[in-house]
Enzyme design. Structure first.
Site, PDB file in Angstrom:
ATOM      1  N   SER A 139      -0.444  -0.363   6.279  1.00 42.03           N
ATOM      2  CA  SER A 139      -0.617  -1.824   6.189  1.00 42.03           C
ATOM      3  C   SER A 139      -1.505  -2.259   7.345  1.00 42.03           C
ATOM      4  O   SER A 139      -1.623  -1.544   8.351  1.00 42.03           O
ATOM      5  CB  SER A 139       0.753  -2.488   6.325  1.00 42.03           C
ATOM      6  OG  SER A 139       0.630  -3.883   6.485  1.00 42.03           O
ATOM      7  N   TYR A 152       9.505  -3.245   9.794  1.00 40.50           N
ATOM      8  CA  TYR A 152       8.346  -2.955   8.949  1.00 40.50           C
ATOM      9  C   TYR A 152       7.169  -2.483   9.807  1.00 40.50           C
ATOM     10  O   TYR A 152       6.513  -1.487   9.502  1.00 40.50           O
ATOM     11  CB  TYR A 152       7.977  -4.229   8.170  1.00 40.50           C
ATOM     12  CG  TYR A 152       6.870  -4.077   7.161  1.00 40.50           C
ATOM     13  CD1 TYR A 152       7.131  -3.671   5.865  1.00 40.50           C
ATOM     14  CD2 TYR A 152       5.543  -4.359   7.503  1.00 40.50           C
ATOM     15  CE1 TYR A 152       6.121  -3.548   4.924  1.00 40.50           C
ATOM     16  CE2 TYR A 152       4.525  -4.237   6.571  1.00 40.50           C
ATOM     17  CZ  TYR A 152       4.820  -3.832   5.279  1.00 40.50           C
ATOM     18  OH  TYR A 152       3.805  -3.710   4.359  1.00 40.50           O
TER      19      TYR A 152
HETATM   20  P1  NAD Z   1       6.339  -3.891  -4.616  1.00 40.39           P
HETATM   21  O1  NAD Z   1       7.702  -4.408  -4.260  1.00 40.39           O
HETATM   22  O2  NAD Z   1       5.665  -4.412  -5.824  1.00 40.39           O
HETATM   23  O3  NAD Z   1       6.378  -2.313  -4.708  1.00 40.39           O
HETATM   24  C1  NAD Z   1       7.232  -1.532  -3.951  1.00 40.39           C
HETATM   25  C2  NAD Z   1       7.587  -0.328  -4.771  1.00 40.39           C
HETATM   26  O4  NAD Z   1       8.494   0.482  -4.023  1.00 40.39           O
HETATM   27  C3  NAD Z   1       8.284  -0.719  -6.083  1.00 40.39           C
HETATM   28  O5  NAD Z   1       7.814   0.135  -7.103  1.00 40.39           O
HETATM   29  C4  NAD Z   1       9.731  -0.450  -5.761  1.00 40.39           C
HETATM   30  O6  NAD Z   1      10.490  -0.164  -6.914  1.00 40.39           O
HETATM   31  C5  NAD Z   1       9.607   0.751  -4.857  1.00 40.39           C
HETATM   32  N1  NAD Z   1      10.784   1.005  -4.046  1.00 40.39           N
HETATM   33  C6  NAD Z   1      11.476   0.143  -3.273  1.00 40.39           C
HETATM   34  N2  NAD Z   1      12.550   0.762  -2.744  1.00 40.39           N
HETATM   35  C7  NAD Z   1      12.507   2.039  -3.184  1.00 40.39           C
HETATM   36  C8  NAD Z   1      13.354   3.173  -3.001  1.00 40.39           C
HETATM   37  N3  NAD Z   1      14.469   3.104  -2.277  1.00 40.39           N
HETATM   38  N4  NAD Z   1      13.018   4.323  -3.620  1.00 40.39           N
HETATM   39  C9  NAD Z   1      11.910   4.406  -4.413  1.00 40.39           C
HETATM   40  N5  NAD Z   1      11.091   3.357  -4.610  1.00 40.39           N
HETATM   41  C10 NAD Z   1      11.387   2.195  -4.006  1.00 40.39           C
HETATM   42  O7  NAD Z   1       5.451  -4.113  -3.323  1.00 40.39           O
HETATM   43  P2  NAD Z   1       3.909  -3.791  -3.042  1.00 40.39           P
HETATM   44  O8  NAD Z   1       3.384  -5.029  -2.470  1.00 40.39           O
HETATM   45  O9  NAD Z   1       3.262  -3.156  -4.194  1.00 40.39           O
HETATM   46  O10 NAD Z   1       4.038  -2.725  -1.856  1.00 40.39           O
HETATM   47  C11 NAD Z   1       3.721  -1.341  -1.996  1.00 40.39           C
HETATM   48  C12 NAD Z   1       3.408  -0.753  -0.622  1.00 40.39           C
HETATM   49  O11 NAD Z   1       2.253  -1.417  -0.098  1.00 40.39           O
HETATM   50  C13 NAD Z   1       4.525  -0.933   0.393  1.00 40.39           C
HETATM   51  O12 NAD Z   1       4.621   0.226   1.205  1.00 40.39           O
HETATM   52  C14 NAD Z   1       4.032  -2.122   1.220  1.00 40.39           C
HETATM   53  O13 NAD Z   1       4.552  -2.103   2.519  1.00 40.39           O
HETATM   54  C15 NAD Z   1       2.538  -1.870   1.199  1.00 40.39           C
HETATM   55  N6  NAD Z   1       1.746  -3.078   1.490  1.00 40.39           N
HETATM   56  C16 NAD Z   1       1.779  -4.163   0.652  1.00 40.39           C
HETATM   57  C17 NAD Z   1       0.998  -5.277   0.961  1.00 40.39           C
HETATM   58  C18 NAD Z   1       0.954  -6.512   0.073  1.00 40.39           C
HETATM   59  O14 NAD Z   1       0.365  -7.529   0.470  1.00 40.39           O
HETATM   60  N7  NAD Z   1       1.493  -6.488  -1.116  1.00 40.39           N
HETATM   61  C19 NAD Z   1       0.229  -5.282   2.130  1.00 40.39           C
HETATM   62  C20 NAD Z   1       0.232  -4.170   2.956  1.00 40.39           C
HETATM   63  C21 NAD Z   1       0.994  -3.059   2.617  1.00 40.39           C
END
Ligand code: NAD
Length: 257
Positions: A139, A152
């Site tokens: 991130s 986080y």
């Molecule tokens: P999201 O909630 O849509 O996706 C998260 C995924 O992780 C989902 O598929 C969820 O089911 C899965 N998950 C959660 N707990 C779990 C567990 N215990 N075991 C297996 N799977 C699990 O969120 P996102 O925004 O798509 O985030 C995905 C990644 O990207 C994360 O690591 C997040 O930190 C990172 N990220 C997101 C953003 C953003 O703006 N959306 C920015 C920077 C980084």
């Protein structure tokens, strides 16, 4: 760019960035293994639809990324793992002196330790295959901080450190390890926060997006899940064979500030 014959395992891929990456991997010809902690018909259907749409093998394997053994078992159940994408992640926002201890432990487990376990299990498989890519979804918060997100941010900085270590341990092999550092990406999770924030600040949708969510993103545009997927596919290309142990920011200029 064809990833035909390669298998990509993407943790946390039944929604958001993980699903977007799975789709771009499949579009590039890779077989994909989707994952989350749930085990619903919809999860399996999602994999079937990707398989049909892109003409690749696509499977859904349930595994809870908060459980180290389950992380390792995911790699074993995948049957192959040329490309490992550590994407599963959760968030919690609270001042550090009020941060619930069990939530801290859970975020460290899912956002950081899971990548340790999956990587440990995947590297021997990659070595056997003679090629591998480890791609960690960190991130902008793996490189910078914000208040109230101690777990986080600690986990994401940890993932960036782990990425460098894996790169050094595999440096003389045809394996690379890198981290993608997204800024704000418009996933269903983020979209769902907009109505509440509109009410809280008495703002329009546009004001919430520009002045609250994208306050630190100079482009004033969300990054997309397709851009995350495209970056991951690039990291699997021959052009990226000497890119290892580093971070690629896809953040509209956030970390340039
Ligand atoms: P999201 O909630 O849509 O996706 C998260 C995924 O992780 C989902 O598929 C969820 O089911 C899965 N998950 C959660 N707990 C779990 C567990 N215990 N075991 C297996 N799977 C699990 O969120 P996102 O925004 O798509 O985030 C995905 C990644 O990207 C994360 O690591 C997040 O930190 C990172 N990220 C997101 C953003 C953003 O703006 N959306 C920015 C920077 C980084």
């Amino acid at each position: 760019m064809s990833l035909s014959g390669k298998t990509a395992v993407i943790t946390g891929s039944n929604s958001g960035i993980g699903l977007g990456i799975a789709r771009e991997m499949a579009r590039a010809g890779a077989n994909v293994v989707l994952n989350s902690f749930t085990d619903s018909d919809d999860d399996h259907k999602l994999a079937q639809e990707i398989g049909r749409e892109f003409g690749v093998m696509a499977r859904y394997v349930q595994a809870d990324m908060s459980d180290g053994q389950a992380c390792r078992d995911l790699i074993a159940k995948a049957g192959a793992c040329d490309i490992l994408i550590n994407n599963a992640g959760i968030q919690h926002v609270a001042p550090i002196d009020q941060f619930p201890v069990d939530t801290w432990d859970r975020i460290i487990a899912i956002n950081m330790s899971s990548a340790f376990h999956t990587t440990a299990a995947a590297l021997p498989v990659m070595r056997e295959a003679g090629w591998g890519r480890v791609i960690n979804i960190a991130s902008a918060h793996g490189l910078t901080a914000s208040p109230f997100k101690s777990a986080y941010i600690s986990a994401k900085h940890g993932v960036v450190g782990m990425t460098k270590t894996v790169a050094l341990e595999t440096a003389e092999e045809p394996i690379t390890a890198n981290a993608i550092c997204p800024g704000y990406v418009l996933t269903p999770l983020v979209e769902a926060q907009i109505p509440d924030t509109m009410k809280e600040y008495n703002m329009t949708r546009e004001e919430v997006v520009r002045n609250v969510m994208l306050q630190r993103q100079p482009s004033k545009e969300f990054a997309t899940v397709e851009q995350m997927g495209g970056t991951a596919v690039f990291l699997c290309s021959d052009a990226a064979a000497q890119i290892t142990g580093t971070t690629i920011s896809v953040d509209g200029g956030w970390t340039a500030l």
